[in-house]
Scaffold this motif. Structure first.
Motif, short mmCIF file in Angstrom:
data_model
loop_
_atom_site.label_atom_id
_atom_site.label_comp_id
_atom_site.label_asym_id
_atom_site.label_seq_id
_atom_site.Cartn_x
_atom_site.Cartn_y
_atom_site.Cartn_z
N LEU A 1 -1.92 -55.57 1.97
CA LEU A 1 -2.47 -54.83 0.84
C LEU A 1 -3.99 -54.72 0.96
O LEU A 1 -4.56 -53.64 0.77
CB LEU A 1 -2.08 -55.53 -0.47
N LEU A 2 -4.64 -55.81 1.31
CA LEU A 2 -6.10 -55.78 1.43
C LEU A 2 -6.57 -54.98 2.64
O LEU A 2 -7.57 -54.27 2.58
CB LEU A 2 -6.65 -57.21 1.51
N VAL A 3 -5.85 -55.09 3.74
CA VAL A 3 -6.28 -54.42 4.97
C VAL A 3 -5.97 -52.92 4.94
O VAL A 3 -6.77 -52.11 5.41
CB VAL A 3 -5.61 -55.09 6.20
N VAL A 4 -4.83 -52.53 4.37
CA VAL A 4 -4.42 -51.13 4.37
C VAL A 4 -4.84 -50.41 3.09
O VAL A 4 -5.43 -49.34 3.12
CB VAL A 4 -2.89 -51.01 4.59
N TRP A 5 -4.53 -51.01 1.95
CA TRP A 5 -4.76 -50.31 0.69
C TRP A 5 -6.23 -50.17 0.35
O TRP A 5 -6.68 -49.12 -0.10
CB TRP A 5 -4.05 -51.05 -0.45
N LEU A 6 -7.01 -51.23 0.54
CA LEU A 6 -8.42 -51.19 0.15
C LEU A 6 -9.20 -50.09 0.86
O LEU A 6 -9.90 -49.32 0.20
CB LEU A 6 -9.05 -52.57 0.37
N PRO A 7 -9.10 -49.94 2.18
CA PRO A 7 -9.82 -48.83 2.82
C PRO A 7 -9.32 -47.46 2.34
O PRO A 7 -10.13 -46.54 2.17
CB PRO A 7 -9.53 -49.01 4.31
N LEU A 8 -8.02 -47.33 2.10
CA LEU A 8 -7.51 -46.05 1.60
C LEU A 8 -8.06 -45.74 0.21
O LEU A 8 -8.41 -44.59 -0.09
CB LEU A 8 -5.98 -46.06 1.57
N ALA A 9 -8.13 -46.73 -0.62
CA ALA A 9 -8.64 -46.52 -1.98
C ALA A 9 -10.13 -46.18 -1.95
O ALA A 9 -10.59 -45.35 -2.73
CB ALA A 9 -8.39 -47.75 -2.83
N LEU A 10 -10.87 -46.80 -1.08
CA LEU A 10 -12.31 -46.54 -1.02
C LEU A 10 -12.62 -45.18 -0.40
O LEU A 10 -13.63 -44.56 -0.73
CB LEU A 10 -13.01 -47.65 -0.23
N ARG A 11 -11.76 -44.67 0.47
CA ARG A 11 -11.99 -43.38 1.10
C ARG A 11 -11.51 -42.20 0.25
O ARG A 11 -11.89 -41.08 0.50
CB ARG A 11 -11.28 -43.31 2.45
N SER A 12 -10.64 -42.46 -0.70
CA SER A 12 -10.13 -41.36 -1.51
C SER A 12 -11.23 -40.80 -2.39
O SER A 12 -12.24 -41.46 -2.67
CB SER A 12 -8.96 -41.83 -2.37
N ASP A 13 -11.04 -39.58 -2.83
CA ASP A 13 -12.05 -38.98 -3.70
C ASP A 13 -12.08 -39.74 -5.01
O ASP A 13 -11.10 -40.30 -5.46
CB ASP A 13 -11.77 -37.49 -3.91
N ASN A 14 -13.20 -39.77 -5.64
CA ASN A 14 -13.44 -40.64 -6.78
C ASN A 14 -13.07 -40.02 -8.12
O ASN A 14 -13.80 -40.16 -9.10
CB ASN A 14 -14.92 -41.06 -6.80
N THR A 15 -11.98 -39.35 -8.21
CA THR A 15 -11.53 -38.85 -9.50
C THR A 15 -10.91 -39.99 -10.29
O THR A 15 -10.33 -40.91 -9.73
CB THR A 15 -10.50 -37.72 -9.33
#
Length: 136
Positions: free
Chosen positions: A94-108
């Motif tokens: 969760l930390l390795v995969v989800w965190l980078p995806l969440a940070l790269r997504s647009d900030n809506t």
């Protein structure tokens, strides 16, 4: 060094207690079970006579041993005993995969809310799984 392969447990033989309390296992008449003369624990023979399993309600899982000729060896843990490493692995993924995806997504705001709900759900499920496994 003796082989780690278990030997069949003879219900009429004398064995030391696997709990390491210097007790002796006494066969219980007309059953496939033993009782320790010192710690008063009960044990049943499982796996076609190759596994000694402790009957106890104080542990979240059953402890089991195999007889290797001169001593007891702890049997391999079952899936129920490996919940903690699985839960930690899920959290790590969760930390390795989800965190980078969440940070790269647009900030809506909507997108961040969805990511936050998914993260909470994925973090709570392993915690719930560990709690259910290790509760008394």
């Amino acid at each position: 060094m003796q082989s780690q392969k278990g030997k069949k447990i003879d219900l009429s033989s004398d064995y030391p207690c696997p709990c390491r309390r210097r007790g002796r296992l006494v066969p219980i008449t007309l059953t496939e079970a033993f009782g320790c003369d010192r710690c008063q624990q009960l044990f049943v023979v499982e796996d076609k006579g190759y596994l000694l399993e402790q009957l106890s309600t104080t542990y979240p899982y059953k402890r089991a041993w195999r007889w290797v000729g001169g001593r007891w060896v702890v049997a391999q843990p079952r899936f129920g005993q490996t919940y903690l490493p699985i839960a930690l692995g899920i959290i790590l993924v969760l930390l390795v995969v989800w965190l980078p995806l969440a940070l790269r997504s647009d900030n809506t705001n909507t997108n961040i809310l969805v990511w936050a709900m998914v993260a909470v759900l994925l973090a709570v499920l392993p915690a719930l799984m560990v709690w259910l496994t290790y509760r008394r």
